[in-house]
Design an enzyme around this catalytic site. Structure first.
Site, PDB file in Angstrom:
ATOM      1  CG  MET A   1      34.015  47.159  35.241  1.00 38.07           C
ATOM      2  SD  MET A   1      34.885  48.721  35.038  1.00 38.07           S
ATOM      3  CE  MET A   1      36.348  48.119  34.199  1.00 38.07           C
ATOM      4  NE  ARG A   2      28.856  42.529  31.921  1.00 34.38           N
ATOM      5  CZ  ARG A   2      29.175  41.435  31.241  1.00 34.38           C
ATOM      6  NH1 ARG A   2      28.964  41.376  29.937  1.00 34.38           N
ATOM      7  NH2 ARG A   2      29.683  40.395  31.854  1.00 34.38           N
TER       8      ARG A   2
ATOM      9  CD  GLU B   1      36.254  58.431  39.857  1.00 32.83           C
ATOM     10  OE1 GLU B   1      36.706  58.103  38.767  1.00 32.83           O
ATOM     11  OE2 GLU B   1      35.927  57.597  40.729  1.00 32.83           O
TER      12      GLU B   1
ATOM     13  CG  HIS C   1      36.457  57.675  31.877  1.00 32.46           C
ATOM     14  ND1 HIS C   1      36.485  56.323  31.648  1.00 32.46           N
ATOM     15  CD2 HIS C   1      37.645  58.162  31.436  1.00 32.46           C
ATOM     16  CE1 HIS C   1      37.647  56.005  31.097  1.00 32.46           C
ATOM     17  NE2 HIS C   1      38.368  57.100  30.958  1.00 32.46           N
TER      18      HIS C   1
ATOM     19  CG  ASN D   1      30.533  56.177  32.769  1.00 29.74           C
ATOM     20  OD1 ASN D   1      30.484  55.459  33.765  1.00 29.74           O
ATOM     21  ND2 ASN D   1      31.588  56.198  31.962  1.00 29.74           N
TER      22      ASN D   1
ATOM     23  CD  GLN E   1      37.895  55.322  43.160  1.00 31.73           C
ATOM     24  OE1 GLN E   1      38.233  54.691  44.142  1.00 31.73           O
ATOM     25  NE2 GLN E   1      36.864  54.984  42.422  1.00 31.73           N
TER      26      GLN E   1
HETATM   27  C1  GRF Z   1      35.911  54.749  39.162  1.00 29.33           C
HETATM   28  O1  GRF Z   1      37.252  55.139  39.094  1.00 29.33           O
HETATM   29  C2  GRF Z   1      35.142  55.210  37.966  1.00 29.33           C
HETATM   30  O2  GRF Z   1      35.598  56.406  37.428  1.00 29.33           O
HETATM   31  C3  GRF Z   1      35.351  54.102  36.981  1.00 29.33           C
HETATM   32  O3  GRF Z   1      35.377  52.924  37.762  1.00 29.33           O
HETATM   33  C4  GRF Z   1      35.765  53.234  39.099  1.00 29.33           C
HETATM   34  C5  GRF Z   1      34.662  52.740  40.002  1.00 29.33           C
HETATM   35  O4  GRF Z   1      35.003  52.834  41.340  1.00 29.33           O
HETATM   36  N1  GRF Z   1      34.351  54.141  35.938  1.00 29.33           N
HETATM   37  P1  GRF Z   1      33.890  52.571  42.465  1.00 29.33           P
HETATM   38  O5  GRF Z   1      33.327  51.172  42.214  1.00 29.33           O
HETATM   39  O6  GRF Z   1      32.843  53.616  42.370  1.00 29.33           O
HETATM   40  O7  GRF Z   1      34.645  52.615  43.754  1.00 29.33           O
END
Ligand code: GRF
Length: 206
Positions: free
Chosen positions: A92-93, A176, A111, A109, A173
């Site tokens: 978060m930075r 992701e 997102h 990264n 997610q």
């Molecule tokens: C994810 O949604 C990612 O895209 C964002 O922060 C969240 C992290 O989730 N950057 P996690 O800690 O991997 O569960």
């Protein structure tokens, strides 16, 4: 073989998906260490349970970036573990020049939106508030901007009328956890090249 470091601030579900993929042989990499700016982050606990060296890095006095002493400490840990690539996973930075210079073109990264729409915080909530019909996730190289680096891979999610921020985030997610391992394996294979804003070698048919 990539020596991968993962940096995160939260639950670490993306870290878990990367670790699972490494263990299954879907990413030819070792996860050499995990760093967090949040001492209580579950990502650190996941790492410890998996036997991966896990470190809290105190990033104060800064609130939104990793700079100064915190950055220096992170670099020291990364070097000590021979990291040659960094995956940000819910970190978060903003990462600043020191880290970017030490790992040129070697930080990625994930997102939770289809960039360049909705950079920054709680992108899934931004997407829902805006009223878009399609959202998703983006894996990208990291540059000095906020979620602005060259895009490697995106996966889409259809927004439902009855979505809440939580339900949309949960479906993003899921995507992701597919996208990040794929992108990292392409990197491990040496398939990707950055040309200006473009990433060459990342197929769009996954
Ligand atoms: C994810 O949604 C990612 O895209 C964002 O922060 C969240 C992290 O989730 N950057 P996690 O800690 O991997 O569960």
């Amino acid at each position: 073989m990539l020596n991968l470091a993962v940096m995160g601030s939260g639950s670490g579900s993306n870290f878990q998906s990367l670790l699972n993929a490494v263990r299954d042989g879907r990413i030819e990499a070792r996860v050499v260490c995990v760093l967090s700016d949040n001492a209580d982050a579950f990502i650190l606990e996941r790492a410890r349970r998996a036997g991966v060296p896990a470190y809290f890095v105190d990033a104060s006095p800064f609130r939104t970036k990793l700079d100064g002493a915190g950055e220096a400490r992170a670099l020291e840990i990364l070097r000590a573990h021979g990291a040659d690539f960094i995956a940000l996973a819910g970190f978060m930075r903003l990462v600043k020049a020191g880290l970017l210079r030490a790992f040129p073109g070697r930080i990625v990264n994930i997102h939770p939106s289809l960039l360049p729409a909705f950079p920054g915080l709680q992108a899934w909530r931004q997407a829902l508030d805006y009223g878009v019909k399609v959202s998703g996730c983006t894996v990208h190289f990291v540059d000095e901007g906020t979620d602005t680096g060259p895009i490697i891979l995106q996966r889409t999610v259809l927004v439902r009328e009855d979505d809440t921020p939580e339900s949309l985030h949960a479906r993003i997610q899921e995507q992701e956890h597919i996208a990040y391992p794929l992108a990292l394996q392409w990197i491990a294979e040496g398939r990707l090249r950055i040309v200006g804003r473009h990433v060459i070698g990342a197929p769009n048919s996954v």
